[in-house]
Motif scaffolding. Structure first.
Motif, PDB file in Angstrom:
ATOM      1  N   CYS A   1      25.824   5.357  25.263  1.00  0.00           N
ATOM      2  CA  CYS A   1      24.702   4.890  24.457  1.00  0.00           C
ATOM      3  C   CYS A   1      25.131   3.783  23.516  1.00  0.00           C
TER       4      CYS A   1
ATOM      5  N   ALA B   1      22.619   2.364  21.479  1.00  0.00           N
ATOM      6  CA  ALA B   1      21.511   2.221  20.534  1.00  0.00           C
ATOM      7  C   ALA B   1      21.990   2.510  19.106  1.00  0.00           C
TER       8      ALA B   1
ATOM      9  N   ALA C   1      21.578   4.578  16.434  1.00  0.00           N
ATOM     10  CA  ALA C   1      22.136   5.805  15.857  1.00  0.00           C
ATOM     11  C   ALA C   1      23.543   6.067  16.384  1.00  0.00           C
ATOM     12  N   CYS C   2      23.769   5.792  17.635  1.00  0.00           N
ATOM     13  CA  CYS C   2      25.109   5.990  18.199  1.00  0.00           C
ATOM     14  C   CYS C   2      26.069   4.897  17.733  1.00  0.00           C
TER      15      CYS C   2
ATOM     16  N   CYS D   1      19.784   4.865  24.218  1.00  0.00           N
ATOM     17  CA  CYS D   1      19.280   6.156  23.742  1.00  0.00           C
ATOM     18  C   CYS D   1      19.142   7.163  24.877  1.00  0.00           C
ATOM     19  N   LEU D   2      19.792   8.267  24.663  1.00  0.00           N
ATOM     20  CA  LEU D   2      19.758   9.378  25.621  1.00  0.00           C
ATOM     21  C   LEU D   2      19.060  10.590  25.024  1.00  0.00           C
TER      22      LEU D   2
ATOM     23  N   LEU E   1      19.988  12.071  22.289  1.00  0.00           N
ATOM     24  CA  LEU E   1      20.983  12.899  21.588  1.00  0.00           C
ATOM     25  C   LEU E   1      21.407  12.212  20.293  1.00  0.00           C
ATOM     26  N   CYS E   2      20.477  11.560  19.644  1.00  0.00           N
ATOM     27  CA  CYS E   2      20.793  10.695  18.509  1.00  0.00           C
ATOM     28  C   CYS E   2      21.515  11.442  17.383  1.00  0.00           C
TER      29      CYS E   2
ATOM     30  N   ALA F   1      26.764   9.372  22.044  1.00  0.00           N
ATOM     31  CA  ALA F   1      26.297  10.106  23.213  1.00  0.00           C
ATOM     32  C   ALA F   1      26.614   9.341  24.498  1.00  0.00           C
TER      33      ALA F   1
HETATM   34  S1  FES Z   1      20.800   6.434  19.781  1.00  0.00           S
HETATM   35 FE1  FES Z   1      22.276   7.238  21.126  1.00  0.00          FE
HETATM   36  S2  FES Z   1      21.305   8.975  21.955  1.00  0.00           S
HETATM   37 FE2  FES Z   1      19.787   8.079  20.706  1.00  0.00          FE
END
Ligand code: FES
Length: 156
Positions: free
Chosen positions: A82, A84, A86-87, A123-124, A126-127, A132
């Motif tokens: 991931c 995105a 949050a990751c 995004c998976l 699992l934020c 993730a």
């Molecule tokens: S940002 Fe990585 S799983 Fe949502």
């Protein structure tokens, strides 16, 4: 026309022509080719364009728009990390760099022996448990670089 085709070409021809005239036929044909060959062979692009009466650029545009379609066969193992927000906030970029360094490939590439492909995903779901990743379809949370050690070693 199909008389001089190899078995593989004949199958691809059938997969392409089976969906001509259907709503969403191009997507069905691409999905069928991806499933059968493991990728979309560039040789099929002009055939798809002709069958669906669109340009080769339009076919290529669809292939490149959807991550599920690939232009080369994927590795035996597919790791999607991931990228995105949050990751990223918990180190997914460094994790990705570590994975690529261990495997000696770039993002979106496959090891020369065809064992591992590493791809970006955004995004998976699992934020809260980042970084993730998805390994061969299995979700992994709080991933560390150690996860990639097994993939960096020969399976011989
Ligand atoms: S940002 Fe990585 S799983 Fe949502």
């Amino acid at each position: 026309m199909a008389e001089n085709l190899s078995q593989s070409q004949r199958v691809n021809h059938d997969l392409i022509t089976a969906h001509v005239g259907e709503v969403g036929g191009l997507m069905r044909a691409l999905n069928a080719l991806q499933e059968h060959d493991g990728y979309i062979d560039a040789a099929n692009v002009p055939k798809l364009a002709k069958a669906f009466n669109i340009t080769k650029a339009e076919v290529k545009g669809v292939i490149s728009f959807y991550d599920d379609f690939t232009r080369a066969p994927k590795g035996k193992h597919v790791i999607r990390i991931c990228q995105a927000e949050a990751c990223q906030a918990v180190g997914s970029r460094a994790l990705t760099a570590a994975a690529l360094e261990k495997l000696g490939i770039g993002l979106g590439e496959t090891t020369p022996d065809g064992r591992v492909t590493v791809e970006a995903v955004y995004c998976l779901g699992l934020c809260a448990s980042g970084p993730a990743a998805m390994v061969d379809g299995e979700l992994k949370g709080r991933v560390t670089a150690g996860l990639f050690d097994a993939f960096a070693e020969d399976e011989a």
